[in-house]
Design a protein around this motif. Structure first.
Motif, PDB file in Angstrom:
ATOM      1  N   TRP A  27      48.070   9.148  22.050  1.00 13.30           N
ATOM      2  CA  TRP A  27      47.211  10.245  22.564  1.00 13.30           C
ATOM      3  C   TRP A  27      45.674  10.273  22.354  1.00 13.30           C
ATOM      4  O   TRP A  27      45.468   9.567  21.588  1.00 13.30           O
TER       5      TRP A  27
ATOM      6  N   ARG B 173      49.450  19.457  18.541  1.00 13.70           N
ATOM      7  CA  ARG B 173      50.698  18.640  18.583  1.00 13.70           C
ATOM      8  C   ARG B 173      52.024  19.559  18.302  1.00 13.70           C
ATOM      9  O   ARG B 173      52.911  18.997  18.922  1.00 13.70           O
TER      10      ARG B 173
ATOM     11  N   HIS C 100      52.985  20.708  21.749  1.00 15.07           N
ATOM     12  CA  HIS C 100      53.678  19.760  22.422  1.00 15.07           C
ATOM     13  C   HIS C 100      55.115  19.514  22.046  1.00 15.07           C
ATOM     14  O   HIS C 100      55.919  19.337  23.119  1.00 15.07           O
ATOM     15  N   LYS C 101      55.345  19.797  20.985  1.00 11.25           N
ATOM     16  CA  LYS C 101      57.086  19.447  20.520  1.00 11.25           C
ATOM     17  C   LYS C 101      57.641  20.588  21.012  1.00 11.25           C
ATOM     18  O   LYS C 101      58.885  20.342  21.395  1.00 11.25           O
TER      19      LYS C 101
ATOM     20  N   LEU D 205      52.209  17.100  28.450  1.00  8.35           N
ATOM     21  CA  LEU D 205      51.398  15.833  28.243  1.00  8.35           C
ATOM     22  C   LEU D 205      49.853  15.949  28.222  1.00  8.35           C
ATOM     23  O   LEU D 205      49.235  15.342  27.827  1.00  8.35           O
TER      24      LEU D 205
ATOM     25  N   LEU E  33      47.289  19.166  27.107  1.00  8.11           N
ATOM     26  CA  LEU E  33      46.998  20.391  26.137  1.00  8.11           C
ATOM     27  C   LEU E  33      45.593  20.629  25.806  1.00  8.11           C
ATOM     28  O   LEU E  33      44.732  19.689  25.484  1.00  8.11           O
TER      29      LEU E  33
ATOM     30  N   ASN F  96      48.151  12.519  26.707  1.00  6.67           N
ATOM     31  CA  ASN F  96      49.043  11.498  26.509  1.00  6.67           C
ATOM     32  C   ASN F  96      48.670  10.119  27.224  1.00  6.67           C
ATOM     33  O   ASN F  96      48.348  10.420  28.621  1.00  6.67           O
TER      34      ASN F  96
ATOM     35  N   THR G 299      49.575  21.382  33.046  1.00  3.43           N
ATOM     36  CA  THR G 299      48.557  21.540  31.843  1.00  3.43           C
ATOM     37  C   THR G 299      48.748  22.833  31.434  1.00  3.43           C
ATOM     38  O   THR G 299      49.095  23.687  31.903  1.00  3.43           O
TER      39      THR G 299
END
Length: 325
Positions: free
Chosen positions: A117, A137, A140-141, A146, A148, A196, A229
Motif C-alpha cells: 500500500w 485500513r 478496506h477490510k 483498493l 481510499l 493498493n 474509490t
C-alpha cells in the motif's frame, strides 16, 4: 515487528516547506497502525531541508551538494507508538520536478520496492490524529476497496473542508454539511490517499509531465475508469484550505491566479485532460476563457492562455521551466 502482514509505505513530496514537512513526518511516526516505510522525495529544496532532516534524526547523512541525477539513501527511524522500525527512503532530486514529477518518482520507487500500500501526501498535509491510517485500513477490510481517501479538513478550521466535495450534484464545504460516512467515486488525490499496488500495476504512475496543478486530476481520472474509490469521513487528514483562486464573471467561475507559472500549468494541463477525457468541455473551455480575458481586458492572460492551450493540444511539455521559473 508489527503483526500486520501487508506493508504500507507513505510517499511524501516536499519542496521548501521544511517545518511543515517535519510536522508531517512526526504525525506519520505516531500512527497506531505502524508504517513500514516512508519514501521522502525532496524536490531539490533550497531552504536547507536536508540539514533539518539531519538535525531531527530522519536522515544520518547529507546528500551531495551537486547532483546530476536523483540521489537515494535508506535510513531508519522508529514508530513512536510501539517502537517498530520505519525505513526512510530519502530521495534528493537533482532538480525541481514539481508535484507531478515528485509523485511519479515516489510512487515508482515505492512500487518497485514491492510495498503493498502507498499512502500519498504533500508536505503541507498530515494525518489528523494517530488513527487516520488504521481507520482507512479497517474500512478496506470491510469494503474491499483498493483506493481510499480520508476526509481532508482545513488546517485553519477543522470544522471546514480543505477541499469541497462534489457529490450527487451537490457541493459540501464543511463537516456539518455531510450526511454520509462514505462518498463513493470522488477523492482529493495526494492528500492522504491510500492506494493498493494492484491499482498502480493497472494504471501506471502519475504523469510527471504535468509539473503542477492537474496531475492529481489526471491520475484520478485514470483510477476511476478502472477502480471504485471513496472518501471515508471517519478517517481525517488535515491540510491548508485550497489556495486556488477564481474570478466571478457573468455568473461563471474562472480560475485565474495572476501567476504565470500556476496559470500556465493549469490551462495547459486542463487542455490536455479535456482533450483526453471530454472533447466537448475542451471546446467550451477554449471559448469561455478567451471571451473572459478579452472582455475583462486581461490581454497578457489571453496570450498566456492560448499558448498554454496550444501546448496542451499538441503535447508540448517542459516549457514552464524555461519561461516562468
Amino acid at each position: 515487528m508489527s503483526s500486520n502482514k501487508e506493508t504500507v509505505c507513505a510517499v511524501v513530496v516536499t519542496y521548501n516547506r521544511k517545518e511543515l514537512l517535519i510536522e508531517c513526518l512526526e504525525a506519520l511516526q505516531k500512527q497506531t497502525r505502524p508504517l513500514q516505510a516512508i519514501y521522502l522525495i525532496d524536490n531539490a529544496s533550497t531552504d536547507k531541508t536536508p540539514e533539518l532532516l539531519l538535525e531531527k534524526g530522519y536522515i544520518q547523512e547529507l546528500p551531495p551538494k551537486e547532483l546530476n541525477e536523483p540521489w537515494e539513501k535508506e535510513f531508519e527511524i522508529k514508530n513512536l507508538t510501539n517502537g517498530d522500525i520505519i525505513k526512510v527512503h530519502y530521495v534528493r532530486m537533482n532538480e525541481n520536478t514539481g508535484g507531478a514529477g515528485g509523485f511519479h518518482e515516489g510512487v515508482k520507487r515505492a512500487y518497485e520496492k514491492e510495498y503493498d500500500w502507498l499512502w500519498l501526501m504533500d508536505d503541507d498535509g498530515k494525518p489528523f490524529n494517530n488513527e487516520t491510517l488504521i481507520k482507512l485500513r479497517n474500512f478496506h477490510k470491510i469494503s474491499g476497496l483498493l483506493v481510499l481517501q480520508p476526509l481532508v479538513v482545513s488546517k485553519e478550521n477543522t470544522k471546514d473542508l480543505a477541499f469541497k466535495i462534489l457529490f450527487d450534484k451537490k457541493e459540501f464545504y464543511s463537516i456539518e454539511d455531510l450526511n454520509n460516512d462514505i462518498y463513493y467515486n470522488y477523492i482529493t488525490l495526494f492528500n492522504g490517499t491510500l492506494i493498493n499496488r494492484k491499482v498502480i500495476a493497472t494504471i501506471g504512475f502519475p504523469n510527471k509531465r504535468l509539473f503542477i496543478w492537474g496531475d492529481e486530476v489526471e491520475y484520478f481520472y485514470r483510477i476511476k475508469n478502472k477502480f471504485k474509490t471513496c472518501i471515508y469521513t471517519k478517517s481525517l487528514f488535515i491540510h491548508p484550505k485550497s489556495r486556488m483562486k477564481s474570478k466571478r464573471f457573468l455568473n461563471q467561475n474562472f480560475i485565474y491566479q495572476n501567476n504565470n507559472l500556476k496559470d500556465y500549468c493549469f490551462y495547459r494541463n486542463r487542455t490536455f485532460l479535456y482533450l483526453k477525457f471530454n472533447k466537448f468541455k475542451l471546446f467550451m473551455f477554449f471559448i469561455k476563457y478567451n471571451l473572459y480575458f478579452l472582455f475583462t481586458f486581461k490581454f497578457d492572460a489571453f496570450f498566456l492562455f492560448n499558448k498554454a492551450f496550444y501546448h496542451g493540444v499538441f503535447n508540448i511539455w517542459g516549457k514552464e521551466k524555461n519561461c516562468f521559473l
